[in-house]
Design a protein around this motif. Structure first.
Motif, PDB file in Angstrom:
ATOM      1  N   GLN A 155       0.811  -1.212   0.000  1.00 18.26           N
ATOM      2  CA  GLN A 155       0.000   0.000   0.000  1.00 18.26           C
ATOM      3  C   GLN A 155       0.846   1.264   0.000  1.00 18.26           C
ATOM      4  OE1 GLN A 155      -3.182   0.427  -0.396  1.00 18.26           O
ATOM      5  NE2 GLN A 155      -3.896  -1.677  -0.262  1.00 18.26           N
ATOM      6  N   PHE A 156       1.936   1.274   0.746  1.00 17.27           N
ATOM      7  CA  PHE A 156       2.749   2.486   0.840  1.00 17.27           C
ATOM      8  C   PHE A 156       3.506   2.754  -0.451  1.00 17.27           C
ATOM      9  CE2 PHE A 156       1.823   1.849   5.282  1.00 17.27           C
ATOM     10  CZ  PHE A 156       1.619   3.145   5.722  1.00 17.27           C
ATOM     11  N   ALA A 157       3.808   1.706  -1.209  1.00 16.28           N
ATOM     12  CA  ALA A 157       4.423   1.912  -2.526  1.00 16.28           C
ATOM     13  C   ALA A 157       3.432   2.610  -3.446  1.00 16.28           C
ATOM     14  CB  ALA A 157       4.860   0.577  -3.117  1.00 16.28           C
ATOM     15  N   GLU A 158       2.151   2.241  -3.329  1.00 15.95           N
ATOM     16  CA  GLU A 158       1.117   2.898  -4.130  1.00 15.95           C
ATOM     17  C   GLU A 158       0.968   4.365  -3.716  1.00 15.95           C
ATOM     18  OE1 GLU A 158      -0.552   1.473  -6.754  1.00 15.95           O
ATOM     19  OE2 GLU A 158       0.986  -0.058  -6.399  1.00 15.95           O
ATOM     20  N   VAL A 159       1.030   4.630  -2.423  1.00 16.20           N
ATOM     21  CA  VAL A 159       0.943   6.007  -1.936  1.00 16.20           C
ATOM     22  C   VAL A 159       2.109   6.832  -2.473  1.00 16.20           C
ATOM     23  CG1 VAL A 159       1.051   7.472   0.117  1.00 16.20           C
ATOM     24  CG2 VAL A 159      -0.354   5.401   0.146  1.00 16.20           C
ATOM     25  N   THR A 160       3.302   6.234  -2.468  1.00 20.33           N
ATOM     26  CA  THR A 160       4.492   6.940  -2.954  1.00 20.33           C
ATOM     27  C   THR A 160       4.337   7.327  -4.425  1.00 20.33           C
ATOM     28  OG1 THR A 160       5.915   5.771  -1.379  1.00 20.33           O
ATOM     29  CG2 THR A 160       6.983   6.768  -3.290  1.00 20.33           C
ATOM     30  N   LYS A 161       3.731   6.454  -5.222  1.00 20.20           N
ATOM     31  CA  LYS A 161       3.511   6.777  -6.634  1.00 20.20           C
ATOM     32  C   LYS A 161       2.603   7.995  -6.787  1.00 20.20           C
ATOM     33  CE  LYS A 161       3.932   1.971  -8.227  1.00 20.20           C
ATOM     34  NZ  LYS A 161       3.187   0.838  -8.830  1.00 20.20           N
ATOM     35  N   VAL A 162       1.561   8.052  -5.965  1.00 17.53           N
ATOM     36  CA  VAL A 162       0.635   9.191  -6.030  1.00 17.53           C
ATOM     37  C   VAL A 162       1.350  10.478  -5.614  1.00 17.53           C
ATOM     38  CG1 VAL A 162      -1.504  10.169  -5.125  1.00 17.53           C
ATOM     39  CG2 VAL A 162      -1.376   7.729  -5.641  1.00 17.53           C
ATOM     40  N   VAL A 163       2.177  10.396  -4.565  1.00 16.69           N
ATOM     41  CA  VAL A 163       2.925  11.565  -4.102  1.00 16.69           C
ATOM     42  C   VAL A 163       3.870  12.056  -5.195  1.00 16.69           C
ATOM     43  CG1 VAL A 163       4.657  12.382  -2.449  1.00 16.69           C
ATOM     44  CG2 VAL A 163       2.747  10.982  -1.653  1.00 16.69           C
ATOM     45  N   THR A 223       5.793  21.662   2.769  1.00 25.21           N
ATOM     46  CA  THR A 223       4.626  20.795   2.948  1.00 25.21           C
ATOM     47  C   THR A 223       4.941  19.382   2.477  1.00 25.21           C
ATOM     48  OG1 THR A 223       3.106  22.665   2.669  1.00 25.21           O
ATOM     49  CG2 THR A 223       2.191  20.468   2.391  1.00 25.21           C
ATOM     50  N   PHE A 224       5.671  19.271   1.372  1.00 25.06           N
ATOM     51  CA  PHE A 224       6.063  17.946   0.900  1.00 25.06           C
ATOM     52  C   PHE A 224       7.033  17.276   1.870  1.00 25.06           C
ATOM     53  CE2 PHE A 224       4.062  18.321  -3.195  1.00 25.06           C
ATOM     54  CZ  PHE A 224       3.894  16.996  -3.571  1.00 25.06           C
ATOM     55  N   THR A 225       7.878  18.062   2.491  1.00 27.13           N
ATOM     56  CA  THR A 225       8.772  17.502   3.502  1.00 27.13           C
ATOM     57  C   THR A 225       7.959  16.889   4.629  1.00 27.13           C
ATOM     58  OG1 THR A 225      10.567  19.057   3.017  1.00 27.13           O
ATOM     59  CG2 THR A 225      10.563  18.048   5.199  1.00 27.13           C
ATOM     60  N   ASP A 226       6.963  17.621   5.116  1.00 25.70           N
ATOM     61  CA  ASP A 226       6.090  17.094   6.170  1.00 25.70           C
ATOM     62  C   ASP A 226       5.387  15.820   5.708  1.00 25.70           C
ATOM     63  OD1 ASP A 226       6.630  19.019   8.090  1.00 25.70           O
ATOM     64  OD2 ASP A 226       5.025  20.354   7.434  1.00 25.70           O
ATOM     65  N   LEU A 227       4.859  15.846   4.486  1.00 21.91           N
ATOM     66  CA  LEU A 227       4.115  14.709   3.957  1.00 21.91           C
ATOM     67  C   LEU A 227       4.994  13.465   3.870  1.00 21.91           C
ATOM     68  CD1 LEU A 227       1.597  13.493   2.637  1.00 21.91           C
ATOM     69  CD2 LEU A 227       2.387  14.415   0.452  1.00 21.91           C
ATOM     70  N   ILE A 228       6.194  13.613   3.353  1.00 21.65           N
ATOM     71  CA  ILE A 228       7.100  12.477   3.182  1.00 21.65           C
ATOM     72  C   ILE A 228       7.484  11.866   4.528  1.00 21.65           C
ATOM     73  CG2 ILE A 228       9.433  11.844   2.438  1.00 21.65           C
ATOM     74  CD1 ILE A 228       9.056  13.949   0.176  1.00 21.65           C
ATOM     75  N   VAL A 229       7.777  12.726   5.510  1.00 24.56           N
ATOM     76  CA  VAL A 229       8.167  12.236   6.835  1.00 24.56           C
ATOM     77  C   VAL A 229       6.998  11.531   7.514  1.00 24.56           C
ATOM     78  CG1 VAL A 229       8.913  12.920   9.144  1.00 24.56           C
ATOM     79  CG2 VAL A 229      10.013  13.929   7.141  1.00 24.56           C
ATOM     80  N   VAL A 230       5.803  12.140   7.447  1.00 23.91           N
ATOM     81  CA  VAL A 230       4.626  11.534   8.082  1.00 23.91           C
ATOM     82  C   VAL A 230       4.324  10.173   7.452  1.00 23.91           C
ATOM     83  CG1 VAL A 230       2.122  11.744   8.313  1.00 23.91           C
ATOM     84  CG2 VAL A 230       3.569  13.680   8.871  1.00 23.91           C
TER      85      VAL A 230
END
Length: 274
Positions: A155-163, A223-230
């Motif tokens: 699931q997190f690989a799929e999330v990474t693609k969307v990001v 904001t992307f920094t926050d998103l990636i860390v979270v």
């Protein structure tokens, strides 16, 4: 939207910490009989759907079906705790904590057949959801396609693609804004305007020069920094819980170690643009 099914990963520790008895103080009603029948109920501390008891609009669907929001009760006490005035969310969390601290040291092992049955019920939910998405969508040609067969660890690989796609879109906006001044200047020149006055405007008074620079360079990046860390923290937390109940899945263990290493690098190197 239908509520998300409770995952097997949440069920195993939930039952293990239950002692196979209702969590209501003083109740000794068993949850799973010797014949492997589930005679209790899986209850949500904060309701899974709007209109339910203690529904929290600020919670996510994943939080609502997480083990932290689940409680095992007998039917009688499930109905009794529907009285929100007497049993608010904090009261049920305290009940859960007290019960699990008492029984968590002597884990109850759930019969595999029982878990398979519960898991089959959950799988029915996902199959029904997939079918609804493919056949029953109100506007089929505009339907967002669901892939309910994606494994939990993927699931997190799929999330990474969307990001990544979102990052590319925002980068294209930043590039367009950076070119805006020259495009306007070229257009005016092509129309025969004298550009002397335009070029003499101070840069800080020109609304088309470095358009939205602060937003692109600072706000979006931070904001992307926050998103990636979270997201990386969530991935580590999820995989930690996953391998507790899937200790033989080498791939998940390897992903956990890799994610932990990535999060450690972020902890000592990630910073905000200023």
């Amino acid at each position: 939207m239908p509520r998300l099914a409770v995952t097997r990963e949440a069920l195993i520790p939930l039952f293990a910490k239950s002692g196979n008895v209702c969590a209501f103080p003083g109740c000794t009603h068993e949850l799973v009989t010797s014949r492997n029948l589930f005679v209790g109920q899986i209850c949500h501390i904060e309701a899974a759907n709007p209109g339910g008891q203690r529904y929290n609009i600020n919670s996510t669907d994943e939080e609502r079906r997480s083990i932290a929001n689940l409680l095992l009760l007998c039917y009688r006490h499930h109905k009794e705790t529907d009285d929100v005035g007497a049993f608010d969310a904090d009261a049920l969390r305290a009940m859960k904590s007290q019960h699990e601290s008492l029984h968590g040291q002597k884990p109850f092992k759930v019969n595999e057949a029982f878990l398979h049955r519960l898991e089959a019920e959950m799988q029915t939910y996902w199959s029904t959801l997939q079918d609804a998405n493919e056949r029953l969508h109100v506007v089929p040609e505009l339907a967002v396609k669901l892939n309910t067969g994606t494994r939990a660890v993927d699931q997190f690989a799929e999330v990474t693609k969307v990001v990544c796609r979102l990052s590319e879109i925002l980068s294209s906006f930043a590039e367009a804004d950076s070119m805006l001044n020259e495009e306007i200047r070229s257009h005016l020149g092509a129309l025969g305007y004298d550009l002397t006055t335009y070029d003499n405007v101070q840069y800080y008074l020109n609304p088309f020069l470095n358009r939205n620079w602060e937003i692109h360079a600072l706000v979006v990046n931070n904001t992307f920094t926050d998103l990636i860390v979270v997201l990386k923290q969530a991935e580590v937390r999820f995989l930690e819980e996953f391998v507790k109940t899937h200790s033989n899945e080498t791939e998940a263990i390897m992903r956990l170690e890799a994610a932990r290493g990535e999060l450690h690098k972020m902890a000592v190197s990630m910073g905000y643009a200023d």
